[in-house]
Enzyme design. Structure first.
Site, short mmCIF file in Angstrom:
data_model
loop_
_atom_site.label_atom_id
_atom_site.label_comp_id
_atom_site.label_asym_id
_atom_site.label_seq_id
_atom_site.Cartn_x
_atom_site.Cartn_y
_atom_site.Cartn_z
N SER A 106 -19.09 25.96 21.26
CA SER A 106 -18.30 27.08 20.78
C SER A 106 -16.85 26.63 20.75
O SER A 106 -16.28 26.28 21.79
CB SER A 106 -18.47 28.27 21.74
N LYS A 109 -14.97 30.38 16.07
CA LYS A 109 -14.55 31.76 16.26
C LYS A 109 -13.79 32.20 15.02
O LYS A 109 -12.97 31.44 14.49
CB LYS A 109 -13.65 31.87 17.49
N ASP A 152 -18.57 33.30 15.18
CA ASP A 152 -18.57 34.40 16.15
C ASP A 152 -17.28 35.20 15.99
O ASP A 152 -16.18 34.66 16.10
CB ASP A 152 -18.65 33.82 17.58
N GLU A 206 -22.15 36.07 14.47
CA GLU A 206 -22.36 36.65 15.79
C GLU A 206 -21.40 37.82 16.00
O GLU A 206 -20.19 37.69 15.81
CB GLU A 206 -22.12 35.55 16.85
O1 OSB Z 1 -18.56 35.49 22.61
O2 OSB Z 1 -19.72 33.80 23.13
C1 OSB Z 1 -18.70 34.49 23.30
C2 OSB Z 1 -16.39 32.78 25.87
C3 OSB Z 1 -15.89 33.88 26.53
C4 OSB Z 1 -16.26 35.14 26.12
C5 OSB Z 1 -17.16 35.31 25.05
C6 OSB Z 1 -17.68 34.21 24.39
C7 OSB Z 1 -17.26 32.92 24.80
C8 OSB Z 1 -17.70 31.69 24.15
C9 OSB Z 1 -17.60 30.43 24.96
O3 OSB Z 1 -18.04 31.64 22.99
C10 OSB Z 1 -18.88 29.76 25.19
C11 OSB Z 1 -18.75 28.69 26.23
O4 OSB Z 1 -18.87 28.96 27.45
O5 OSB Z 1 -18.51 27.55 25.83
MG MG Z 2 -20.21 35.76 21.31
#
Ligand code: OSB
Ligand code: MG
Length: 369
Positions: free
Chosen positions: A135, A163, A188, A213
């Site tokens: 991510s 993101k 996402d 997402e």
């Molecule tokens: O929406 O998946 C999410 C991190 C903090 C809060 C929400 C999200 C995330 C991530 C990070 O996408 C995923 C990770 O731990 O690498």
């Molecule tokens: Mg998410």
């Protein structure tokens, strides 16, 4: 087993790189770690709440409050058959699934160490190797993002999640797809849009994205179902799903075609498995989400990802992507082809480095039977 001791601590750890989403930037993590003991064996769990109420209403401090004032007093001194009994004991406490999930995870680690079996096997998992995606937070520029993606692909990761938010979406995804025509790519939004933005998502249908997402409101399913009817790309729900019941409803109204399961968001392994089972029976694949966890939460995510319907790469990645030094030994390692191998050790499969954990601890609270 008798729950003879519950030890809570808050640790502070700085991420190697700041992580930006549609709701803000995180660099300094404040994490609640829970240790439970039956008098001879111990188990560890992690609370996945963030520092502020932005991904979820829960925070490090609300979790500390709920655990110390309501959960630990109900659990300490209890004689339980196993971790499956926990949900009934904390049922009267509404919500606060991340606080609940931290202690629940510790009970599963404890139970699997007592039985001398790996946690992933106790959970009923069969995947010895789990595929890893990354991510990637919002970057200062598209060029910067392309460079980060290049580095992650070189490290072996099999799926790239970026993101998005209004102003950082269609043009960004178009350029990423043009630069990397073959990769598994997903987006996402962390609830940054409304149904009035359906057009933006229709435009992004052209870029062969695996899923969008949580595009819409964090409690919504109805508008997600409407959006899913208007676009070809699958919708994946994250924030909206807190239980197997939520998953059943979302699937039955067509609000999503994929679900991201996060241990904390659903209150622990028992509910995570129930969500998994509902999705499997409904033909909906799942993957394991991440919450910028320390190695303890990461170890639990790896065990959870062994269940058969975790058929898509998750956001569970190597310790070194986040931390200069992790709290577990060995650190989580990802192979050059983007896989994590399950440990054959009893419990969550990683040893907690207690002196290091102690060195990053800023407060503790002990409950003794
Ligand atoms: O929406 O998946 C999410 C991190 C903090 C809060 C929400 C999200 C995330 C991530 C990070 O996408 C995923 C990770 O731990 O690498
Ligand atoms: Mg998410």
């Amino acid at each position: 087993m008798l729950i003879s001791r519950i030890e809570m601590r808050e640790i502070r750890m700085r991420l190697l790189h700041p992580f930006e989403t549609s709701f803000g930037v995180t660099q300094d993590r404040r994490i609640v770690i829970v240790r439970v003991s039956d008098g001879s064996v111990e188990g560890y769990g992690e609370v996945t709440a963030g520092e502020g109420p932005f991904y979820s209403h829960e925070t490090t401090d609300t979790a500390w409050h709920i655990l110390t004032d309501f959960i630990a007093p109900r659990i300490i001194g209890k004689e339980i058959e196993g971790p499956e009994d926990y949900a009934g004991i904390v049922e009267a406490i509404r919500g606060h699934d991340m606080a609940k999930g931290g202690l629940e995870a510790a009970l599963w680690d404890l139970e699997s160490r007592r039985r001398k079996v790996p946690l992933w096997k106790l959970l009923g998992g069969s995947r010895e190797q789990i595929p890893c995606g990354v991510s990637i937070g919002i970057q200062p520029s598209i060029d910067h993002l392309l460079q980060v993606i290049q580095n992650e692909l070189a490290a072996g990761y099999r799926r790239i999640k970026i993101k998005i938010k209004p102003g950082w979406d269609v043009d960004v995804v178009r350029e990423v797809r043009a630069a990397f025509p073959q990769i598994l790519l997903m987006c996402d939004a962390n609830s940054a849009y409304t149904l009035a933005d359906a057009d933006r998502f229709r435009q992004m249908d052209a870029f062969d994205v695996m899923m969008f997402e949580q595009p819409l409101h964090y409690e919504d399913m109805i508008d997600h179902a409407a959006l899913q009817r208007q676009i070809a790309t699958p919708v994946c729900l994250d924030e909206s799903i807190h239980s197997a019941e939520d998953a059943r409803k979302a699937i039955s109204i067509g609000a999503c075609r994929i679900i991201n399961i996060k241990l904390g968001r659903v209150g622990g392994h028992r509910e995570a498995r129930a969500v998994h089972d509902v999705c499997r029976d409904g033909g909906v694949p799942v993957w394991c989400g991440g919450m910028l966890e320390s190695g303890i939460g990461r170890a639990h995510n790896i065990a959870l990802s062994s269940l058969e319907n975790f058929s898509l790469p998750g956001d569970v990645t190597a310790s070194r992507r986040y931390w200069a030094e992790d709290v577990i030994d060995p650190p989580v390692l990802v192979s050059p082809d983007g896989m994590i191998t399950q440990s054959s050790e009893p419990g969550m499969g990683y040893r907690v480095k207690e002196p290091f954990l102690e060195s990053v601890t800023v407060r503790t609270r002990m409950f003794d039977a």
